[in-house]
Scaffold this motif. Structure first.
Motif, PDB file in Angstrom:
ATOM      1  N   LYS A 127       0.842  -1.192   0.000  1.00  0.00           N
ATOM      2  CA  LYS A 127       0.000   0.000   0.000  1.00  0.00           C
ATOM      3  C   LYS A 127       0.882   1.248   0.000  1.00  0.00           C
ATOM      4  O   LYS A 127       2.044   1.219   0.420  1.00  0.00           O
ATOM      5  CB  LYS A 127      -0.924   0.018   1.214  1.00  0.00           C
ATOM      6  N   LEU A 128       0.309   2.331  -0.478  1.00  0.00           N
ATOM      7  CA  LEU A 128       1.024   3.603  -0.515  1.00  0.00           C
ATOM      8  C   LEU A 128       0.024   4.751  -0.419  1.00  0.00           C
ATOM      9  O   LEU A 128      -1.106   4.633  -0.885  1.00  0.00           O
ATOM     10  CB  LEU A 128       1.854   3.738  -1.789  1.00  0.00           C
ATOM     11  N   PRO A 129       0.429   5.857   0.192  1.00  0.00           N
ATOM     12  CA  PRO A 129      -0.435   7.020   0.226  1.00  0.00           C
ATOM     13  C   PRO A 129      -0.069   7.962  -0.921  1.00  0.00           C
ATOM     14  O   PRO A 129       0.900   7.720  -1.650  1.00  0.00           O
ATOM     15  CB  PRO A 129      -0.056   7.662   1.551  1.00  0.00           C
ATOM     16  N   PHE A 130      -0.828   9.017  -1.091  1.00  0.00           N
ATOM     17  CA  PHE A 130      -0.358  10.146  -1.887  1.00  0.00           C
ATOM     18  C   PHE A 130       0.191  11.175  -0.903  1.00  0.00           C
ATOM     19  O   PHE A 130      -0.190  11.195   0.268  1.00  0.00           O
ATOM     20  CB  PHE A 130      -1.489  10.720  -2.742  1.00  0.00           C
ATOM     21  N   VAL A 131       1.128  11.998  -1.361  1.00  0.00           N
ATOM     22  CA  VAL A 131       1.833  12.911  -0.465  1.00  0.00           C
ATOM     23  C   VAL A 131       1.569  14.353  -0.873  1.00  0.00           C
ATOM     24  O   VAL A 131       1.737  14.725  -2.037  1.00  0.00           O
ATOM     25  CB  VAL A 131       3.350  12.625  -0.472  1.00  0.00           C
ATOM     26  N   LEU A 132       1.161  15.158   0.099  1.00  0.00           N
ATOM     27  CA  LEU A 132       0.944  16.587  -0.107  1.00  0.00           C
ATOM     28  C   LEU A 132       2.305  17.272  -0.100  1.00  0.00           C
ATOM     29  O   LEU A 132       3.027  17.242   0.901  1.00  0.00           O
ATOM     30  CB  LEU A 132       0.061  17.138   1.011  1.00  0.00           C
ATOM     31  N   ILE A 133       2.662  17.886  -1.229  1.00  0.00           N
ATOM     32  CA  ILE A 133       3.984  18.488  -1.348  1.00  0.00           C
ATOM     33  C   ILE A 133       3.887  19.952  -1.780  1.00  0.00           C
ATOM     34  O   ILE A 133       2.932  20.368  -2.449  1.00  0.00           O
ATOM     35  CB  ILE A 133       4.885  17.731  -2.346  1.00  0.00           C
ATOM     36  N   ASN A 164      -6.383  11.030 -10.941  1.00  0.00           N
ATOM     37  CA  ASN A 164      -7.608  11.142 -10.147  1.00  0.00           C
ATOM     38  C   ASN A 164      -7.376  10.964  -8.650  1.00  0.00           C
ATOM     39  O   ASN A 164      -8.009  11.635  -7.838  1.00  0.00           O
ATOM     40  CB  ASN A 164      -8.643  10.124 -10.639  1.00  0.00           C
ATOM     41  N   THR A 165      -6.450  10.074  -8.274  1.00  0.00           N
ATOM     42  CA  THR A 165      -6.220   9.867  -6.845  1.00  0.00           C
ATOM     43  C   THR A 165      -5.609  11.106  -6.214  1.00  0.00           C
ATOM     44  O   THR A 165      -5.991  11.515  -5.116  1.00  0.00           O
ATOM     45  CB  THR A 165      -5.326   8.644  -6.600  1.00  0.00           C
ATOM     46  N   GLY A 166      -4.655  11.732  -6.909  1.00  0.00           N
ATOM     47  CA  GLY A 166      -4.085  12.978  -6.414  1.00  0.00           C
ATOM     48  C   GLY A 166      -5.123  14.084  -6.334  1.00  0.00           C
ATOM     49  O   GLY A 166      -5.125  14.891  -5.395  1.00  0.00           O
ATOM     50  N   LEU A 167      -6.002  14.131  -7.325  1.00  0.00           N
ATOM     51  CA  LEU A 167      -7.090  15.112  -7.324  1.00  0.00           C
ATOM     52  C   LEU A 167      -7.991  14.921  -6.108  1.00  0.00           C
ATOM     53  O   LEU A 167      -8.323  15.893  -5.406  1.00  0.00           O
ATOM     54  CB  LEU A 167      -7.897  14.971  -8.618  1.00  0.00           C
ATOM     55  N   VAL A 168      -8.375  13.689  -5.842  1.00  0.00           N
ATOM     56  CA  VAL A 168      -9.251  13.408  -4.696  1.00  0.00           C
ATOM     57  C   VAL A 168      -8.560  13.774  -3.384  1.00  0.00           C
ATOM     58  O   VAL A 168      -9.167  14.381  -2.484  1.00  0.00           O
ATOM     59  CB  VAL A 168      -9.677  11.924  -4.688  1.00  0.00           C
ATOM     60  N   ALA A 169      -7.273  13.434  -3.258  1.00  0.00           N
ATOM     61  CA  ALA A 169      -6.533  13.768  -2.041  1.00  0.00           C
ATOM     62  C   ALA A 169      -6.524  15.274  -1.807  1.00  0.00           C
ATOM     63  O   ALA A 169      -6.702  15.744  -0.669  1.00  0.00           O
ATOM     64  CB  ALA A 169      -5.109  13.231  -2.139  1.00  0.00           C
ATOM     65  N   SER A 170      -6.332  16.041  -2.877  1.00  0.00           N
ATOM     66  CA  SER A 170      -6.321  17.502  -2.758  1.00  0.00           C
ATOM     67  C   SER A 170      -7.704  18.045  -2.403  1.00  0.00           C
ATOM     68  O   SER A 170      -7.833  18.992  -1.612  1.00  0.00           O
ATOM     69  CB  SER A 170      -5.824  18.132  -4.059  1.00  0.00           C
ATOM     70  N   LEU A 172     -10.030  16.427  -0.738  1.00  0.00           N
ATOM     71  CA  LEU A 172     -10.288  16.089   0.666  1.00  0.00           C
ATOM     72  C   LEU A 172      -9.633  17.116   1.588  1.00  0.00           C
ATOM     73  O   LEU A 172     -10.237  17.555   2.585  1.00  0.00           O
ATOM     74  CB  LEU A 172      -9.757  14.685   0.974  1.00  0.00           C
ATOM     75  N   TYR A 173      -8.407  17.504   1.254  1.00  0.00           N
ATOM     76  CA  TYR A 173      -7.714  18.539   2.035  1.00  0.00           C
ATOM     77  C   TYR A 173      -8.471  19.860   1.962  1.00  0.00           C
ATOM     78  O   TYR A 173      -8.694  20.530   2.984  1.00  0.00           O
ATOM     79  CB  TYR A 173      -6.287  18.691   1.510  1.00  0.00           C
ATOM     80  N   LYS A 174      -8.895  20.258   0.769  1.00  0.00           N
ATOM     81  CA  LYS A 174      -9.665  21.490   0.614  1.00  0.00           C
ATOM     82  C   LYS A 174     -10.933  21.474   1.466  1.00  0.00           C
ATOM     83  O   LYS A 174     -11.263  22.457   2.127  1.00  0.00           O
ATOM     84  CB  LYS A 174     -10.058  21.684  -0.857  1.00  0.00           C
ATOM     85  N   ALA A 175     -11.640  20.363   1.424  1.00  0.00           N
ATOM     86  CA  ALA A 175     -12.890  20.252   2.186  1.00  0.00           C
ATOM     87  C   ALA A 175     -12.626  20.350   3.684  1.00  0.00           C
ATOM     88  O   ALA A 175     -13.369  21.013   4.418  1.00  0.00           O
ATOM     89  CB  ALA A 175     -13.581  18.936   1.854  1.00  0.00           C
ATOM     90  N   GLY A 244      -3.873  17.239  10.722  1.00  0.00           N
ATOM     91  CA  GLY A 244      -5.125  17.948  10.897  1.00  0.00           C
ATOM     92  C   GLY A 244      -6.107  17.799   9.751  1.00  0.00           C
ATOM     93  O   GLY A 244      -7.136  18.482   9.715  1.00  0.00           O
ATOM     94  N   ILE A 245      -5.816  16.888   8.802  1.00  0.00           N
ATOM     95  CA  ILE A 245      -6.743  16.632   7.695  1.00  0.00           C
ATOM     96  C   ILE A 245      -7.572  15.411   8.100  1.00  0.00           C
ATOM     97  O   ILE A 245      -7.318  14.280   7.687  1.00  0.00           O
ATOM     98  CB  ILE A 245      -5.987  16.394   6.372  1.00  0.00           C
ATOM     99  N   ALA A 246      -8.568  15.656   8.921  1.00  0.00           N
ATOM    100  CA  ALA A 246      -9.263  14.571   9.619  1.00  0.00           C
ATOM    101  C   ALA A 246     -10.131  13.715   8.713  1.00  0.00           C
ATOM    102  O   ALA A 246     -10.449  12.578   9.069  1.00  0.00           O
ATOM    103  CB  ALA A 246     -10.114  15.147  10.745  1.00  0.00           C
ATOM    104  N   ASN A 247     -10.518  14.229   7.550  1.00  0.00           N
ATOM    105  CA  ASN A 247     -11.438  13.487   6.675  1.00  0.00           C
ATOM    106  C   ASN A 247     -10.728  12.590   5.668  1.00  0.00           C
ATOM    107  O   ASN A 247     -11.382  11.933   4.865  1.00  0.00           O
ATOM    108  CB  ASN A 247     -12.341  14.466   5.913  1.00  0.00           C
ATOM    109  N   SER A 248      -9.398  12.562   5.688  1.00  0.00           N
ATOM    110  CA  SER A 248      -8.652  11.847   4.650  1.00  0.00           C
ATOM    111  C   SER A 248      -8.069  10.533   5.148  1.00  0.00           C
ATOM    112  O   SER A 248      -7.357  10.500   6.154  1.00  0.00           O
ATOM    113  CB  SER A 248      -7.512  12.736   4.119  1.00  0.00           C
ATOM    114  N   ASP A 249      -8.395   9.470   4.450  1.00  0.00           N
ATOM    115  CA  ASP A 249      -7.748   8.170   4.661  1.00  0.00           C
ATOM    116  C   ASP A 249      -7.678   7.468   3.311  1.00  0.00           C
ATOM    117  O   ASP A 249      -8.238   6.387   3.123  1.00  0.00           O
ATOM    118  CB  ASP A 249      -8.500   7.332   5.684  1.00  0.00           C
TER     119      ASP A 249
END
Length: 325
Positions: A127-133, A164-170, A172-175, A244-249
């Motif tokens: 498994k791997l996450p996407f990384v906010l950079i 799309n996965t990077g888009l969704v991660a971003s 989720l952070y925005k939300a 602090g991005i509580a909605n992201s997993d």
């Protein structure tokens, strides 16, 4: 002349013989080479991953694993080939299941296969996450720093997306942060990184495999992963929850699948072989080197995760306003 009784008895014996032959064939599996259908072109980074797992399986079952590349249609060609193959244990799919199966179910109006009902999961692999950079010379040292800046910018701020996965991660952070930051689409990560370094976009999410070298050189700075829990391979990067991005997993994950109807004993042997591979030191080093974690499991946990992720991607598509194909 053969009597009816003799004919029936002979037929029954023949049926028993066929059943016995089939059972013996399953017990002896594998007796020949196995095909692993790969959705990526030869030499692609993901193709290297498929071939690595094929090698580990080959070492454990003593038969050649032939990697057959069938790229195209966002992985659907290869996945359909696995789903439509004879369910005899001689065709498998080593796949990025989170995208090829879970995301695909939400992104396509009509798939040529059913991710749940046409395939049986064997086990998870890694498994791997996407990384906010942000850029390495950016003044932002934390998600809190970046959030404060983006709130000031409102809809004048922007982020990049190339998948799309990077888009969704971003999104989720925005939300989570209540941001109005605007998406800028890119065809490939390199163009997006160039704009990040030039200051044309504020941040992006990318997979560890793409950014590890840039992290080590200092050209990008990682602020958080998209996963709720920390990753062993990325010990210095806070998890989404820690940042602090509580909605992201959100994670990407790989698994092994076979055509629905593959005999249970063959599936059990595949599960045991792959789990032995995933627990090896060779595997631990391989995945750590590309910023991923081992993800041991079984057929039940892989199936449960697939169903859960299909449901999640239905919500992600709405959140990120992704156009269904």
């Amino acid at each position: 002349m053969i009597s009816r009784r003799q004919f029936v008895a002979g037929g029954a014996a023949a049926a028993i013989g066929v059943a016995s032959s089939s059972a013996n064939s399953q017990a002896a599996w594998p007796t020949r080479e196995i095909r692993s259908i790969c959705p990526f072109p030869p030499g692609n980074g993901a193709d290297v991953i498929v071939r690595f797992y094929a090698k580990l399986l080959q070492e454990r079952i003593g038969k050649t694993i032939i990697v057959e590349n069938r790229p195209g249609a966002f992985g659907n060609i290869a996945t359909e080939a696995v789903a439509r193959a004879k369910p005899d244990g001689y065709t498998i799919g080593i796949m990025a299941a989170s995208s090829q199966l879970a995301a695909a179910a939400a992104l396509f109006r009509k798939l040529p296969f059913d991710p749940v009902n046409d395939l049986d999961q064997i086990t998870t692999l890694m498994k791997l996450p996407f990384v906010l950079i942000v850029a390495g010379d950016s003044p932002f040292k934390s998600v809190a720093d970046l959030t404060a800046h983006l709130r000031e910018q409102g809809d004048k701020g922007s982020y990049g997306s190339a998948a799309n996965t990077g888009l969704v991660a971003s999104e989720l952070y925005k939300a989570a942060a209540g941001l109005k930051t605007v998406e800028v689409k890119y065809k490939d990560p390199l163009g997006m990184l160039n704009d990040l370094w030039a200051g044309n976009i504020g941040f992006t999410h990318l997979d560890p495999v793409t950014i590890l070298a840039h992290l080590k050189s200092g050209r990008v700075r990682a602020l958080a992963t998209s996963a709720k829990d920390p990753f062993q391979a990325l010990p210095n990067i806070p998890s989404a929850a820690q940042a602090g991005i509580a909605n992201s997993d959100l994670i990407a994950w790989w698994s092994v699948a076979v055509p629905k109807g593959t005999p249970a004993d063959i599936k059990s042997k595949l599960e045991a072989a792959f789990n032995d591979a995933v627990s090896s030191q060779e595997h631990a080093k391989f995945v750590a080197d590309i910023g991923c974690d081992p993800f041991p499991g079984n057929h039940a946990s892989a199936h449960e995760l697939l169903v859960k992720d299909i449901q999640a991607w239905g919500e992600y598509v709405k959140l990120a306003n992704i156009e269904i194909m």
